[in-house]
Design a protein around this motif. Structure first.
Motif, PDB file in Angstrom:
ATOM      1  N   PHE A 161      37.939  16.536  42.362  1.00 41.13           N
ATOM      2  CA  PHE A 161      36.753  17.332  42.016  1.00 41.13           C
ATOM      3  C   PHE A 161      35.589  16.435  41.617  1.00 41.13           C
ATOM      4  N   TYR A 162      35.863  15.456  40.751  1.00 41.76           N
ATOM      5  CA  TYR A 162      34.784  14.582  40.280  1.00 41.76           C
ATOM      6  C   TYR A 162      34.325  13.604  41.350  1.00 41.76           C
ATOM      7  N   ARG A 163      35.187  13.248  42.287  1.00 43.86           N
ATOM      8  CA  ARG A 163      34.742  12.409  43.392  1.00 43.86           C
ATOM      9  C   ARG A 163      33.762  13.151  44.289  1.00 43.86           C
ATOM     10  N   GLU A 164      33.941  14.445  44.427  1.00 46.61           N
ATOM     11  CA  GLU A 164      33.016  15.259  45.222  1.00 46.61           C
ATOM     12  C   GLU A 164      31.766  15.646  44.435  1.00 46.61           C
ATOM     13  N   ASN A 165      31.833  15.613  43.126  1.00 46.94           N
ATOM     14  CA  ASN A 165      30.717  16.007  42.256  1.00 46.94           C
ATOM     15  C   ASN A 165      30.464  14.934  41.204  1.00 46.94           C
ATOM     16  N   PRO A 166      29.940  13.774  41.617  1.00 42.55           N
ATOM     17  CA  PRO A 166      29.754  12.690  40.654  1.00 42.55           C
ATOM     18  C   PRO A 166      28.769  13.031  39.542  1.00 42.55           C
ATOM     19  N   HIS A 167      27.807  13.900  39.829  1.00 43.03           N
ATOM     20  CA  HIS A 167      26.841  14.295  38.799  1.00 43.03           C
ATOM     21  C   HIS A 167      27.521  15.080  37.676  1.00 43.03           C
ATOM     22  N   ARG A 168      28.545  15.851  38.005  1.00 38.72           N
ATOM     23  CA  ARG A 168      29.298  16.567  36.973  1.00 38.72           C
ATOM     24  C   ARG A 168      30.168  15.611  36.162  1.00 38.72           C
ATOM     25  N   PHE A 169      30.689  14.563  36.800  1.00 41.31           N
ATOM     26  CA  PHE A 169      31.451  13.547  36.090  1.00 41.31           C
ATOM     27  C   PHE A 169      30.565  12.845  35.061  1.00 41.31           C
ATOM     28  N   VAL A 170      29.335  12.560  35.461  1.00 38.69           N
ATOM     29  CA  VAL A 170      28.394  11.903  34.545  1.00 38.69           C
ATOM     30  C   VAL A 170      28.106  12.804  33.352  1.00 38.69           C
ATOM     31  N   LYS A 171      27.958  14.087  33.591  1.00 40.01           N
ATOM     32  CA  LYS A 171      27.679  15.031  32.507  1.00 40.01           C
ATOM     33  C   LYS A 171      28.905  15.246  31.616  1.00 40.01           C
ATOM     34  N   ASP A 172      30.061  15.498  32.218  1.00 41.67           N
ATOM     35  CA  ASP A 172      31.263  15.852  31.456  1.00 41.67           C
ATOM     36  C   ASP A 172      31.926  14.655  30.792  1.00 41.67           C
ATOM     37  N   TYR A 173      32.060  13.564  31.518  1.00 45.31           N
ATOM     38  CA  TYR A 173      32.861  12.437  31.040  1.00 45.31           C
ATOM     39  C   TYR A 173      32.023  11.363  30.356  1.00 45.31           C
ATOM     40  N   LEU A 174      30.825  11.107  30.908  1.00 42.98           N
ATOM     41  CA  LEU A 174      29.984  10.046  30.358  1.00 42.98           C
ATOM     42  C   LEU A 174      28.926  10.549  29.381  1.00 42.98           C
ATOM     43  N   ASN A 175      28.798  11.863  29.242  1.00 43.89           N
ATOM     44  CA  ASN A 175      27.840  12.475  28.304  1.00 43.89           C
ATOM     45  C   ASN A 175      26.397  12.073  28.579  1.00 43.89           C
ATOM     46  N   VAL A 176      26.019  12.032  29.849  1.00 40.29           N
ATOM     47  CA  VAL A 176      24.655  11.681  30.233  1.00 40.29           C
ATOM     48  C   VAL A 176      24.061  12.857  30.992  1.00 40.29           C
ATOM     49  N   ASN A 177      22.900  13.307  30.566  1.00 36.74           N
ATOM     50  CA  ASN A 177      22.188  14.384  31.260  1.00 36.74           C
ATOM     51  C   ASN A 177      21.219  13.773  32.263  1.00 36.74           C
ATOM     52  N   LEU A 178      21.325  14.203  33.507  1.00 35.42           N
ATOM     53  CA  LEU A 178      20.489  13.687  34.582  1.00 35.42           C
ATOM     54  C   LEU A 178      19.467  14.722  35.013  1.00 35.42           C
ATOM     55  N   LYS A 179      18.359  14.241  35.543  1.00 39.57           N
ATOM     56  CA  LYS A 179      17.379  15.120  36.168  1.00 39.57           C
ATOM     57  C   LYS A 179      17.852  15.412  37.591  1.00 39.57           C
ATOM     58  N   LEU A 180      17.272  16.428  38.207  1.00 38.69           N
ATOM     59  CA  LEU A 180      17.722  16.870  39.526  1.00 38.69           C
ATOM     60  C   LEU A 180      17.653  15.754  40.561  1.00 38.69           C
TER      61      LEU A 180
END
Length: 131
Positions: A10-29
């Motif tokens: 799941f996280y390999r297909e959605n790296p932006h969600r991995f960054v949010k969930d696991y690394l606690n970093v909020n990204l812009k679009l």
């Protein structure tokens, strides 16, 4: 182990969600789109002006790639070693402090003028070389 395989896929297909969930970093679009393209493309180039967070985005990519794909080997090439070290320093100084999970994943972090390398516990590593 089935749960781990599911979440890794799941996280390999959605790296932006991995960054949010696991690394606690909020990204812009636009950062989410760039990170996704970096993960799924063999050839990626992003030309941007100053202040758009290119180094930060590359540091994030290194963390995501090395964590989700055990045994990854990443080499950051630049014209000067100091410039290349900035990417690994972003991981050491900013991302590891923002994410205790990332700090747990990293085995060794040695960034110096002659040798700069970060090693993950899963066998992945990222190092700097000059062109």
């Amino acid at each position: 182990m089935n749960g781990i395989a599911y979440w890794a896929a799941f996280y390999r297909e959605n790296p932006h969600r991995f960054v949010k969930d696991y690394l606690n970093v909020n990204l812009k679009l636009f950062q989410k789109i760039l990170l996704y393209m970096m993960m799924c493309s063999n050839y990626f180039m992003y030309l941007a002006a100053r202040g758009q967070g290119k180094t930060f985005l590359v540091a994030l990519f290194i963390c995501v790639r090395c964590t989700l794909y055990p045994g990854s080997k990443i080499v950051v090439c630049s014209s000067t070693r100091t410039q290349g070290n900035e990417t690994l320093l972003k991981i050491q100084d900013e991302l590891m402090k923002m994410s205790p999970n990332l700090a747990y994943e990293i085995k060794d972090c040695s960034i110096g003028q002659n040798n700069a390398k970060i090693t993950w516990k899963n066998g992945s590593w990222a190092k700097v070389c000059t062109s």
